[in-house]
Design an enzyme around this catalytic site. Sequence first.
Site, PDB file in Angstrom:
ATOM      1  N   SER A 142       1.205  -1.475  -0.106  1.00 27.87           N
ATOM      2  CA  SER A 142      -0.048  -0.013   0.190  1.00 27.87           C
ATOM      3  C   SER A 142       0.910   1.377  -0.107  1.00 27.87           C
ATOM      4  CB  SER A 142      -1.157   0.137   1.429  1.00 27.87           C
ATOM      5  OG  SER A 142      -0.500  -0.140   2.684  1.00 27.87           O
ATOM      6  N   LEU A 160       3.256   2.233  -2.236  1.00 28.52           N
ATOM      7  CA  LEU A 160       4.516   1.841  -3.435  1.00 28.52           C
ATOM      8  C   LEU A 160       2.953   2.932  -4.355  1.00 28.52           C
ATOM      9  CD1 LEU A 160       4.680  -1.814  -4.505  1.00 28.52           C
ATOM     10  CD2 LEU A 160       6.067  -0.384  -2.884  1.00 28.52           C
ATOM     11  N   ARG A 184       2.787   5.820  -3.397  1.00 27.39           N
ATOM     12  CA  ARG A 184       2.816   6.889  -3.583  1.00 27.39           C
ATOM     13  C   ARG A 184       4.562   7.449  -2.919  1.00 27.39           C
ATOM     14  NH1 ARG A 184       0.221   5.317   0.268  1.00 27.39           N
ATOM     15  NH2 ARG A 184       1.433   5.414   2.425  1.00 27.39           N
ATOM     16  N   ASP A 244       6.259  11.204   9.391  1.00 33.44           N
ATOM     17  CA  ASP A 244       4.198  11.476   9.374  1.00 33.44           C
ATOM     18  C   ASP A 244       3.607  11.000  11.104  1.00 33.44           C
ATOM     19  OD1 ASP A 244       4.537   8.622  10.164  1.00 33.44           O
ATOM     20  OD2 ASP A 244       3.856   7.694   8.515  1.00 33.44           O
ATOM     21  N   CYS A 261      -2.985   9.078   7.025  1.00 36.74           N
ATOM     22  CA  CYS A 261      -3.130   8.246   5.806  1.00 36.74           C
ATOM     23  C   CYS A 261      -3.831   7.289   5.347  1.00 36.74           C
ATOM     24  CB  CYS A 261      -2.145   9.583   4.686  1.00 36.74           C
ATOM     25  SG  CYS A 261      -0.491   7.928   5.122  1.00 36.74           S
TER      26      CYS A 261
END
Length: 273
Positions: free
Chosen positions: A69, A71, A73, A130, A187
Site C-alpha cells: 500500500s 507504493l 506514493r 508522518d 493517511c
Amino acid sequence: MVDLDPEQLDRYSRHVIMDDVGPSGQAALLDASVLVVGAGGLGSPVLQYLAAAGIGRLGIVDDDVVERSNLQRQVLHTDDDVGRPKVDSASEFVADRNPDVTVDAYETRLTRDNAEEVIADYDLVVDASDNFGTRYLVNDACTLAGTPVSHGAIYRFEGQVTTFSGEGPCYRCLFPSAPPEGAVPDCATAGVLGVLPGTIGCFQATEVVKWFLDEGESLDGRLLVYDASEMSVDEVPIAPNPDCPVCGSDPALSSVTEAEYDGRCSLSESVSD
C-alpha cells in the site's frame, strides 16, 4: 578553482554552468550532510533529488518495512521491496543514483533517547515524518542544537512546507501542541493523493539545496500551504513566540530527554517550571 573531477564536472554540469551555483556551489553541496527522518512519501522525493544534486552525506532514519500500500506514493520502493526495511531499499536507491553520496542508514525510530546524538552529526535535518510526536521531537532537538529543519506534512489533497533556521521561530511557535488524538486521521484512515508528497517533498529538497548554496529566499518565517484540489498556494506568516518553551526568551527545555512526545506533546505537561 574548486577541484571537481571530470566525472563530477560531467554529472553536475547543469549546476556548474549556473552563475548562482558554479563549481564552488556544487562543492558546498558535496560537503553538506543532511539527515532525512522518514523514508516514505515525503522522504522518497527528498532523497531522490538530494542524492541527484550531490549532497555528500545523507542519513536516513526509518524503522518501518515496505508494504504494498506504500507504493502508490513512496516512489523510492518497488514491488520487489515489499517486506524489506525502508532504509535498505532507500539506501540502495541512493547508492545506485550517485556514487558521490555516502549513506548512513538508521533502522530505528527517532526517540528522545537517541535524537540529540543522531542529529548532532548533520548540518540540516529534513522532517519527512508522518506523526506529530516525531515532528515535535525533531523540532525541539534541532532548535536546541541550532540545526535548521525543512518541515513538510501532507493530508489528503493538502500539504504544507516551511524551513526553520534553528534560531526561531520554530514549529512550536506555529503549533504549541499537537491536536487532540483522533482529530487529524493519518493517511491509512483518511487517504492521501499519491502525487501530493512528490510536490511537497520537492519543495523541501529545493529549500535544502538553496540553504547550502546560500541562494534566494528561504521559507523561514513563512508556512507555504498547497491545495492540490484547487491548485492554489497560500502563505501563512510564522511569528516568533517570545514565550515559546523551546526558542523563546526564557526556554523551559534544555534537553529532549526532559519531555514527553506522545499525546499532545505539550511541554507544560512534561517540563517542570
